[in-house]
Scaffold this motif. Structure first.
Motif, PDB file in Angstrom:
ATOM      1  N   LEU A  59      53.709  48.722  26.360  1.00 34.72           N
ATOM      2  CA  LEU A  59      52.645  48.062  27.116  1.00 34.72           C
ATOM      3  C   LEU A  59      51.602  49.125  27.418  1.00 34.72           C
ATOM      4  O   LEU A  59      51.917  50.148  28.039  1.00 34.72           O
ATOM      5  N   ARG A  60      50.376  48.908  26.975  1.00 34.75           N
ATOM      6  CA  ARG A  60      49.319  49.907  27.152  1.00 34.75           C
ATOM      7  C   ARG A  60      48.302  49.410  28.162  1.00 34.75           C
ATOM      8  O   ARG A  60      47.675  48.388  27.960  1.00 34.75           O
ATOM      9  N   GLY A  61      48.159  50.154  29.230  1.00 41.33           N
ATOM     10  CA  GLY A  61      47.184  49.823  30.254  1.00 41.33           C
ATOM     11  C   GLY A  61      47.802  49.046  31.405  1.00 41.33           C
ATOM     12  O   GLY A  61      48.746  48.277  31.228  1.00 41.33           O
ATOM     13  N   ALA A  62      47.257  49.265  32.592  1.00 43.14           N
ATOM     14  CA  ALA A  62      47.767  48.606  33.788  1.00 43.14           C
ATOM     15  C   ALA A  62      47.622  47.093  33.702  1.00 43.14           C
ATOM     16  O   ALA A  62      48.453  46.354  34.225  1.00 43.14           O
ATOM     17  N   GLU A  63      46.576  46.612  33.028  1.00 46.92           N
ATOM     18  CA  GLU A  63      46.389  45.160  32.907  1.00 46.92           C
ATOM     19  C   GLU A  63      47.505  44.522  32.092  1.00 46.92           C
ATOM     20  O   GLU A  63      48.022  43.467  32.462  1.00 46.92           O
ATOM     21  N   GLU A  64      47.892  45.145  30.970  1.00 50.22           N
ATOM     22  CA  GLU A  64      48.999  44.603  30.160  1.00 50.22           C
ATOM     23  C   GLU A  64      50.309  44.633  30.928  1.00 50.22           C
ATOM     24  O   GLU A  64      51.101  43.691  30.858  1.00 50.22           O
ATOM     25  N   ILE A  65      50.551  45.730  31.662  1.00 52.89           N
ATOM     26  CA  ILE A  65      51.781  45.843  32.445  1.00 52.89           C
ATOM     27  C   ILE A  65      51.791  44.774  33.537  1.00 52.89           C
ATOM     28  O   ILE A  65      52.799  44.108  33.766  1.00 52.89           O
ATOM     29  N   ALA A  66      50.650  44.573  34.200  1.00 46.02           N
ATOM     30  CA  ALA A  66      50.548  43.561  35.257  1.00 46.02           C
ATOM     31  C   ALA A  66      50.771  42.160  34.696  1.00 46.02           C
ATOM     32  O   ALA A  66      51.450  41.335  35.322  1.00 46.02           O
TER      33      ALA A  66
ATOM     34  N   LEU B  79      54.546  41.840  34.169  1.00 45.72           N
ATOM     35  CA  LEU B  79      55.336  41.782  35.396  1.00 45.72           C
ATOM     36  C   LEU B  79      55.003  40.580  36.270  1.00 45.72           C
ATOM     37  O   LEU B  79      55.898  39.955  36.842  1.00 45.72           O
ATOM     38  N   TYR B  80      53.718  40.289  36.407  1.00 45.00           N
ATOM     39  CA  TYR B  80      53.275  39.277  37.364  1.00 45.00           C
ATOM     40  C   TYR B  80      52.680  38.028  36.724  1.00 45.00           C
ATOM     41  O   TYR B  80      52.438  37.045  37.408  1.00 45.00           O
ATOM     42  N   GLY B  81      52.365  38.101  35.444  1.00 45.60           N
ATOM     43  CA  GLY B  81      51.736  36.967  34.786  1.00 45.60           C
ATOM     44  C   GLY B  81      50.238  36.902  35.021  1.00 45.60           C
ATOM     45  O   GLY B  81      49.614  35.898  34.704  1.00 45.60           O
ATOM     46  N   ALA B  82      49.662  37.960  35.603  1.00 43.18           N
ATOM     47  CA  ALA B  82      48.227  37.980  35.891  1.00 43.18           C
ATOM     48  C   ALA B  82      47.686  39.396  35.732  1.00 43.18           C
ATOM     49  O   ALA B  82      48.179  40.322  36.375  1.00 43.18           O
ATOM     50  N   ARG B  83      46.702  39.555  34.866  1.00 41.31           N
ATOM     51  CA  ARG B  83      46.089  40.863  34.649  1.00 41.31           C
ATOM     52  C   ARG B  83      45.388  41.381  35.903  1.00 41.31           C
ATOM     53  O   ARG B  83      45.214  42.574  36.074  1.00 41.31           O
ATOM     54  N   SER B  84      45.007  40.486  36.778  1.00 40.86           N
ATOM     55  CA  SER B  84      44.285  40.881  37.988  1.00 40.86           C
ATOM     56  C   SER B  84      45.168  41.669  38.966  1.00 40.86           C
ATOM     57  O   SER B  84      44.658  42.250  39.917  1.00 40.86           O
ATOM     58  N   ARG B  85      46.466  41.725  38.737  1.00 38.22           N
ATOM     59  CA  ARG B  85      47.391  42.449  39.629  1.00 38.22           C
ATOM     60  C   ARG B  85      47.550  43.915  39.231  1.00 38.22           C
ATOM     61  O   ARG B  85      48.523  44.563  39.602  1.00 38.22           O
TER      62      ARG B  85
END
Length: 86
Positions: free
Chosen positions: A25-32, A35-41
């Motif tokens: 998973l590359r980038g905080a948006e992909e990881i979010a 994990l959370y189902g929302a890139r905004s997290r």
């Protein structure tokens, strides 16, 4: 100096789409999103990484995580909720 070339299709580390690491998973948006189902997290991901609650590493300045490490592999991309620290 020896020239190196990246692995190509047919190399065991490369999948059919040519991705070097399909579980990366590359980038905080992909990881979010995972994990959370929302890139905004993504801020939550940075917080978890900063407090050592999420196993991450950096490729340059980009935050990355491997699905197979520390409970991130939930099978078939199903996100497992992460306890949010406040």
């Amino acid at each position: 100096m020896m020239e190196t070339t990246p692995p190509s299709a047919g190399h065991p580390a490369v999948d059919a789409a040519g991705s070097l690491a399909p579980d990366l998973l590359r980038g905080a948006e992909e990881i979010a999103e995972f994990l959370y189902g929302a890139r905004s997290r993504r801020r939550s991901v940075y917080h978890l990484a900063e407090t050592s609650q999420l196993p991450v590493f950096r490729l340059g300045s980009q935050l990355c995580a491997l699905l197979g490490h520390a409970g991130l592999d939930h099978g078939a991309g199903e996100a497992r909720p992460v306890r949010e620290v406040r």
